[in-house]
Scaffold this motif. Structure first.
Motif, PDB file in Angstrom:
ATOM      1  N   ALA A  74      43.353  36.200  32.885  1.00 46.31           N
ATOM      2  CA  ALA A  74      43.136  37.263  31.897  1.00 46.31           C
ATOM      3  C   ALA A  74      43.686  38.593  32.413  1.00 46.31           C
ATOM      4  CB  ALA A  74      41.651  37.378  31.587  1.00 46.31           C
ATOM      5  N   MET A  75      43.554  38.813  33.735  1.00 45.66           N
ATOM      6  CA  MET A  75      44.006  40.059  34.342  1.00 45.66           C
ATOM      7  C   MET A  75      45.531  40.169  34.349  1.00 45.66           C
ATOM      8  SD  MET A  75      42.905  42.776  35.686  1.00 45.66           S
ATOM      9  CE  MET A  75      42.054  43.536  37.044  1.00 45.66           C
ATOM     10  N   ARG A  76      46.195  39.031  34.290  1.00 43.91           N
ATOM     11  CA  ARG A  76      47.654  39.030  34.416  1.00 43.91           C
ATOM     12  C   ARG A  76      48.358  39.828  33.336  1.00 43.91           C
ATOM     13  NH1 ARG A  76      49.172  36.678  38.619  1.00 43.91           N
ATOM     14  NH2 ARG A  76      48.333  34.737  39.466  1.00 43.91           N
ATOM     15  N   ARG A  77      47.700  40.028  32.195  1.00 43.88           N
ATOM     16  CA  ARG A  77      48.374  40.791  31.155  1.00 43.88           C
ATOM     17  C   ARG A  77      48.561  42.245  31.557  1.00 43.88           C
ATOM     18  NH1 ARG A  77      45.139  40.809  25.803  1.00 43.88           N
ATOM     19  NH2 ARG A  77      46.831  42.208  25.289  1.00 43.88           N
ATOM     20  N   ALA A 135      60.622  32.378  24.681  1.00 44.45           N
ATOM     21  CA  ALA A 135      60.426  32.939  26.019  1.00 44.45           C
ATOM     22  C   ALA A 135      59.620  34.234  25.950  1.00 44.45           C
ATOM     23  CB  ALA A 135      61.784  33.187  26.681  1.00 44.45           C
ATOM     24  N   VAL A 136      59.990  35.127  25.051  1.00 46.04           N
ATOM     25  CA  VAL A 136      59.292  36.416  24.978  1.00 46.04           C
ATOM     26  C   VAL A 136      57.920  36.239  24.333  1.00 46.04           C
ATOM     27  CG1 VAL A 136      59.444  38.787  24.143  1.00 46.04           C
ATOM     28  CG2 VAL A 136      61.494  37.623  24.925  1.00 46.04           C
ATOM     29  N   ALA A 160      60.194  43.757  18.171  1.00 42.84           N
ATOM     30  CA  ALA A 160      59.942  45.160  18.526  1.00 42.84           C
ATOM     31  C   ALA A 160      60.165  45.384  20.021  1.00 42.84           C
ATOM     32  CB  ALA A 160      58.519  45.534  18.136  1.00 42.84           C
ATOM     33  N   VAL A 161      59.624  44.496  20.831  1.00 37.78           N
ATOM     34  CA  VAL A 161      59.718  44.712  22.279  1.00 37.78           C
ATOM     35  C   VAL A 161      61.158  44.470  22.763  1.00 37.78           C
ATOM     36  CG1 VAL A 161      59.025  42.409  23.053  1.00 37.78           C
ATOM     37  CG2 VAL A 161      58.487  44.379  24.458  1.00 37.78           C
ATOM     38  N   LEU A 162      61.858  43.542  22.121  1.00 31.76           N
ATOM     39  CA  LEU A 162      63.261  43.320  22.479  1.00 31.76           C
ATOM     40  C   LEU A 162      64.095  44.556  22.142  1.00 31.76           C
ATOM     41  CD1 LEU A 162      63.862  39.627  21.372  1.00 31.76           C
ATOM     42  CD2 LEU A 162      64.169  40.528  23.674  1.00 31.76           C
ATOM     43  N   ALA A 192      58.185  40.854  30.133  1.00 28.76           N
ATOM     44  CA  ALA A 192      57.168  41.442  31.000  1.00 28.76           C
ATOM     45  C   ALA A 192      56.379  42.533  30.265  1.00 28.76           C
ATOM     46  CB  ALA A 192      57.821  42.016  32.254  1.00 28.76           C
ATOM     47  N   LEU A 193      57.018  43.185  29.297  1.00 27.91           N
ATOM     48  CA  LEU A 193      56.363  44.302  28.618  1.00 27.91           C
ATOM     49  C   LEU A 193      55.615  43.883  27.363  1.00 27.91           C
ATOM     50  CD1 LEU A 193      59.042  47.115  28.865  1.00 27.91           C
ATOM     51  CD2 LEU A 193      56.998  46.789  30.245  1.00 27.91           C
ATOM     52  N   ALA A 194      55.770  42.615  26.952  1.00 31.92           N
ATOM     53  CA  ALA A 194      55.215  42.182  25.667  1.00 31.92           C
ATOM     54  C   ALA A 194      53.733  42.479  25.547  1.00 31.92           C
ATOM     55  CB  ALA A 194      55.484  40.694  25.477  1.00 31.92           C
ATOM     56  N   LEU A 195      53.008  42.417  26.656  1.00 30.60           N
ATOM     57  CA  LEU A 195      51.553  42.590  26.598  1.00 30.60           C
ATOM     58  C   LEU A 195      51.110  43.996  27.000  1.00 30.60           C
ATOM     59  CD1 LEU A 195      50.671  39.186  28.205  1.00 30.60           C
ATOM     60  CD2 LEU A 195      50.017  39.871  25.914  1.00 30.60           C
TER      61      LEU A 195
END
Lengths: 327, 306, 342
Positions: free
Chosen positions: C108-111, C133-134, C155-157, C187-190
């Motif tokens: 859970a912390m990984r986000r 992948a994203v 959006a993140v892409l 990496a930024l998706a979350l």
């Protein structure tokens, strides 16, 4: 300038792959003088490594020289037979690679490998060859040559292995040393040692060195002259002071601007948009035009030729410059 | 130059759903089509599989294929009525071969299926987790590899009695470790790549990573190995039946047919000969097919074929 | 010797001065690898890949970690994210010790903490489309599905400079620079707080490297990200980092403001040699050459005392006796050398 030791003229190399024909080298032209430290610099896929292999007649399977000439001592190497090339390789032109560990045979000692190279090219006795191997190990500043002589490749560090490769290249008195990214796999402190060694053997033994690299800093610190390659062609060539500090070609200018430097922390770097084209589908005209901010119509249609723009053979292949120069 | 595929694709219109995977498949089939041995082996296998499935309709003697004797017509040489002659109980040999194909091919397919089902996940687990898990799994596979399958079959037949199922279990038990080794090696090399670590860093559970990222990426080598193994599994099944530890009469099976036929081989070579030829053809066909699949999926050999 | 030089981002970037608590605190972190002797524990030897590292990173700050191969910088990054299990120490993300989390708590912390790898080509499952992948982190941590998921991915892409029309293409259809943009997007998706950048530009060409560096700098400004920037390339770290930690054989030997380090303020002899060895383009910047002798020692068999002493031009007797502590010589500038400040 007297006749250069090596001259590559309009070299073209093609590779046949399952995806199509790859134009790896497209009219590469440059000259390396006697005793000169020459840099061939460019990004991945610019054809610099293939050019190095072509000089030695070692183009990988699937590839072939399509046209051009490679003159060494005035003789065209491309017309030589395999046997003649084998005699030239190692004896007159030697090459060192990025990964010395992959080039050295892990099951033989360093000494036996150097002795074998020496005896392949000369007819001296084993004892004589052994003595010369020890001398060259000493010449590349390896500590305790007799111990290194008996050692196996894995017992040496990456920097020491690269020294061994240089020793091997020098053991038969080669006149031209082609160094393909010789320090890329090494740490900075070791890189400094190897570059220092190359500069020293050039000075002491008068060997010409063709340094193939992607690192402009390395070129700036070691080379006399440099050629910048893009998409298989030389776009700018000249003395290091001219090319790197008074660049003319937009690509050279872009490359230099893209390097992170002192005194501009956390600011945007100037970057070249897009990425390097691959040899399958090269842009028409000047291969750099799709990424060039100052491209004009002519750049799309015509391939620019190398034109003299400054002293000491500073030449550039760019329509813009020729137009300005003509004006 | 290192990635020649880039530009060609960049030149195609962008919004096409997964064209690349199909392009890859297309190239594979193309390479396959150019390989005459591959086509021939595929035809041989198709003929045997077709014959096995439709055996009851293809032969005029389906009862004999299932084992009913017809003593009056025993040892007839090949003729129009019986293209491969009849056996010691007067049964049509062609019918026996067709029905025997059902048994032999099933043994082959089931053995490989069981071996892959046990071996591949274990290999993925060993390679993914490494450490003591790896050590334990690999030592267990070593133990199983140490048994020759015939010996294990004898032991199982001795303990449980000879039967089709027992023969299959015996072969599968000695077969799965090969897949464990193969998949483990593939997994270890996959772990060198960052995408497995990327999935971990995202917080994906390890079992999910194995199912989602590891197993699909080792599918191709497993497919190649499985194709080649089909032939060997059929051969081993026949060998076990030949020594009387596998399929029991009256069920038709190629190994048993050779075993019975060898007594009369000098005078009536068509008995053992037909079954031997069937085994030989199928085994060879699967091996050649495996070779062809390997060449077709490997871009390097594909290029050389052009 | 816990070095809590808690420095946030400077006020020069138009942000209020960071709160006193740093985003990340690493205390006495160690990773010891066993060189396995198979099932024979008595044949094991240990490598101290990371050996008692202390550091802090403020919010919106970039801490650069430099060092040569085998210095433990990559292991440090992995250990902070617990992708490698540390042997000891603490890793506090907003005060919470990551090393004490259970498996599900850690997932859970990984986000909140993500990583971008060196090699973009191997960072993606070749069988996954860009969309898949994203979307993987979003599917793992959120309830976003279908159109909403797709929109977030696009959006993140786009935030990372990739057009949203290549969702259904496969990794091998992209160049290294494009893949690295997609890796950053993943990496930024979350919306993580901490991004570990493990040599994010080393596999890229110079012209593309500049694009990625610019992207990372822009994203940091826009999303208030905190970076741990690992690199062997001094000029890249110099360009991207507020402070720099120099590592040698598993230990931090010097930690200082970037500007100070590069304007002659480097004190540790190893840092000085490193700076002097880097090939420099501008002749006026070329420093006096300090060419170190020999190479980095075998980490499984490190020299006694200060690990650098066999190569150090100014080594004294004391250097072979005891390892020097990392001490503050003023203004948060930390150095581990017997001959400085001791």
């Amino acid at each position: 300038m007297s006749e250069p030791l090596l001259s590559v003229e309009e070299l073209q190399v093609r590779f046949q792959t399952y995806a199509g024909r790859v134009h790896a080298v497209n009219g590469m032209t440059f000259e390396v003088g006697r005793g000169e430290f020459f840099g061939l610099v460019g990004e991945s896929g610019c054809g610099k490594s293939v050019t190095g292999l072509a000089i030695l007649g070692m183009i990988p399977r699937g590839g072939a020289v399509a046209s051009g000439r490679i003159r060494f001592h005035g003789e065209d190497l491309l017309t030589k037979s395999d046997a003649q090339m084998r005699a030239i390789r190692g004896r007159h032109i030697a090459m060192i690679f990025q990964d010395p560990a992959a080039t050295l045979n892990p099951v033989f000692t360093i000494g036996s490998q150097i002795v074998r190279v020496i005896r392949q090219h000369t007819s001296i006795s084993p004892e004589e060859a052994r003595r010369r191997a020890l001398e060259t190990l000493d010449a590349v500043a390896l500590p305790d040559p007799p111990r290194i002589f008996r050692a196996y490749p894995h017992e040496l560090s990456g920097g020491m292995q690269q020294r061994v490769m240089i020793a091997m290249a020098l053991s038969c008195g080669a006149e031209l040393l082609i160094a393909d990214e010789p320090t890329t796999a090494l740490d900075v402190t070791i890189q400094a040692q190897i570059l220092g060694l190359l500069a020293e053997i050039r000075r002491r033994q008068g060997v010409s060195i063709l340094l193939i690299t992607h690192n402009l800093g390395v070129v700036a610190e070691t080379c006399d002259r440099v050629a910048v390659a893009y998409a298989g062609r030389v776009v700018e060539v000249g003395r290091v002071e001219d090319v790197l500090f008074r660049p003319v070609h937009p690509y050279t200018q872009g490359l230099l601007a893209a390097l992170p430097r002192a005194g501009q922390a956390k600011e945007s770097l100037l970057s070249i948009p897009g990425s390097v084209p691959d040899g399958l589908a090269l842009p028409s005209g000047c291969a750099f035009h799709p990424r060039c901010a100052s491209a004009v119509e002519l750049c799309r249609s015509g391939e620019p030729a190398l034109t003299v723009v400054g002293p000491d053979g500073h030449r550039v292949a760019c329509h813009l410059f020729r137009r300005e120069g003509a004006a | 130059m290192e990635r020649p595929a880039e530009a060609s694709v960049a030149a195609t219109p962008t919004l096409r759903v997964g064209p690349q995977r199909f392009r890859e498949l297309g190239l594979m089939l193309q390479a396959f089509r150019r390989d005459p041995l591959a086509i021939a082996s595929l035809v041989v296998i198709a003929v045997f599989v077709f014959g096995a499935i439709f055996a009851p309709v293809l032969t005029p003697y389906p009862r004999q294929g299932l084992g009913d004797p017809n003593i009056l017509e025993k040892f007839r040489p090949p003729s129009l009525a019986h293209p491969l002659g009849t056996d010691n109980l007067g049964r049509d040999v062609l019918a026996r071969i067709l029905f025997g194909g059902r048994t032999s091919l099933s043994i082959g397919f089931l053995v490989v299926l069981i071996a892959v089902a046990i071996g591949a996940p274990l290999g993925a687990i060993a390679g993914y987790y490494g450490g003591w898990v790896d050590d334990v799994v690999m030592r267990v596979t070593d133990v199983f590899l140490a048994f020759p399958s015939l010996l294990l079959a004898m032991a199982i037949a001795g303990a449980l009695g000879a039967s089709f199922v027992h023969a299959m279990i015996a072969i599968a038990l000695t077969w799965w470790p090969w897949y464990t080794r193969l998949v483990r090696a593939q997994t270890v090399s996959l772990r060198e790549r960052y995408f497995i670590e990327a999935a971990r860093s995202i917080g994906v559970r390890s079992p999910t990573i194995i199912v989602r990222h590891v197993l699909p990426n080792v599918f191709t080598p497993v497919l190649v190995q499985a194709t080649m193994d089909l032939g060997s599994a059929i051969l081993t099944g026949a060998a076990i039946s030949f020594i009387g530890l596998g399929v029991r009469p009256p069920t038709a099976e190629w190994g048993t047919m050779i075993s019975t036929g060898r007594i009369y081989f000098i005078e009536r070579p068509w008995l053992a000969g037909s079954a031997g030829a069937a085994i030989f053809l199928v085994t060879l066909a699967f091996n050649l097919l495996g070779d062809a699949v390997r060449d077709a999926v490997d871009p390097r050999t594909r290029r050389a074929a052009e | 010797m816990s070095a809590t030089a808690a420095r946030g981002a400077g006020p020069d970037r138009g942000m209020p001065l960071a709160t006193a608590a740093p985003l990340l605190e690493v205390k006495e972190l160690s990773v010891h690898f066993a060189i396995r002797g198979g099932l024979a524990p008595w044949r094991r030897r240990y490598v101290r890949a990371v050996d008692g590292v202390d550091l802090t990173i403020g919010r919106r700050e970039t801490l650069g970690v430099v060092g040569e191969s085998g210095c433990g910088k990559t292991t440090l990054g992995r250990a902070i994210l617990r992708l490698i299990e540390p042997t000891g120490g603490q890793v506090l993300l907003e005060g919470q010790d990551i090393l004490r989390l259970s498996g599900s708590e850690l997932r859970a912390m990984r986000r909140h903490m993500q990583i971008v790898f060196q090699n973009p080509y191997s960072s993606f499952d070749p069988r996954f489309t860009v969309l898949n992948a994203v979307a993987e982190p979003l599917r793992t941590h959120t309830r976003l599905r279908g159109e909403a998921l797709r929109e977030r991915v696009v959006a993140v892409l786009e935030q990372c400079g990739m057009p949203g029309d290549m969702l259904y293409r496969y990794p091998h259809e992209f160049s290294g620079g494009q893949l690295q943009r997609i890796a950053i997007a993943r990496a930024l998706a979350l919306n993580p707080k901490l991004l570990v950048l493990d040599e994010p530009t080393s596999a890229l060409d110079v012209s593309v490297q500049a694009q990625i560096i610019n992207l990372l700098l822009r994203l940091q400004r826009e999303l208030e990200l905190t970076y741990l920037f690992i690199s062997h390339d001094l000029s890249v770290v110099q360009h991207t980092s507020d402070r720099i930690a120099v590592m040698y054989l598993g230990k931090i030997v010097e930690l200082s403001e970037t500007a100070a380090l590069f304007s002659g303020g480097a004190r540790h002899p190893y840092t000085r040699a490193l700076l002097a060895s880097a090939p420099m383009l501008d002749p006026e910047l070329r420093r006096e050459r300090i060419v170190l002798q020999g190479g980095v020692p075998d980490p499984a068999n490190p020299p006694p005392g200060c690990a650098f002493h066999p190569r150090c031009p100014g080594a004294e007797e004391a250097c072979a006796q005891a390892a020097p502590a990392l001490i503050d010589i003023g203004g948060g500038h930390l150095v581990a050398c017997h001959r400085i400040g001791g």
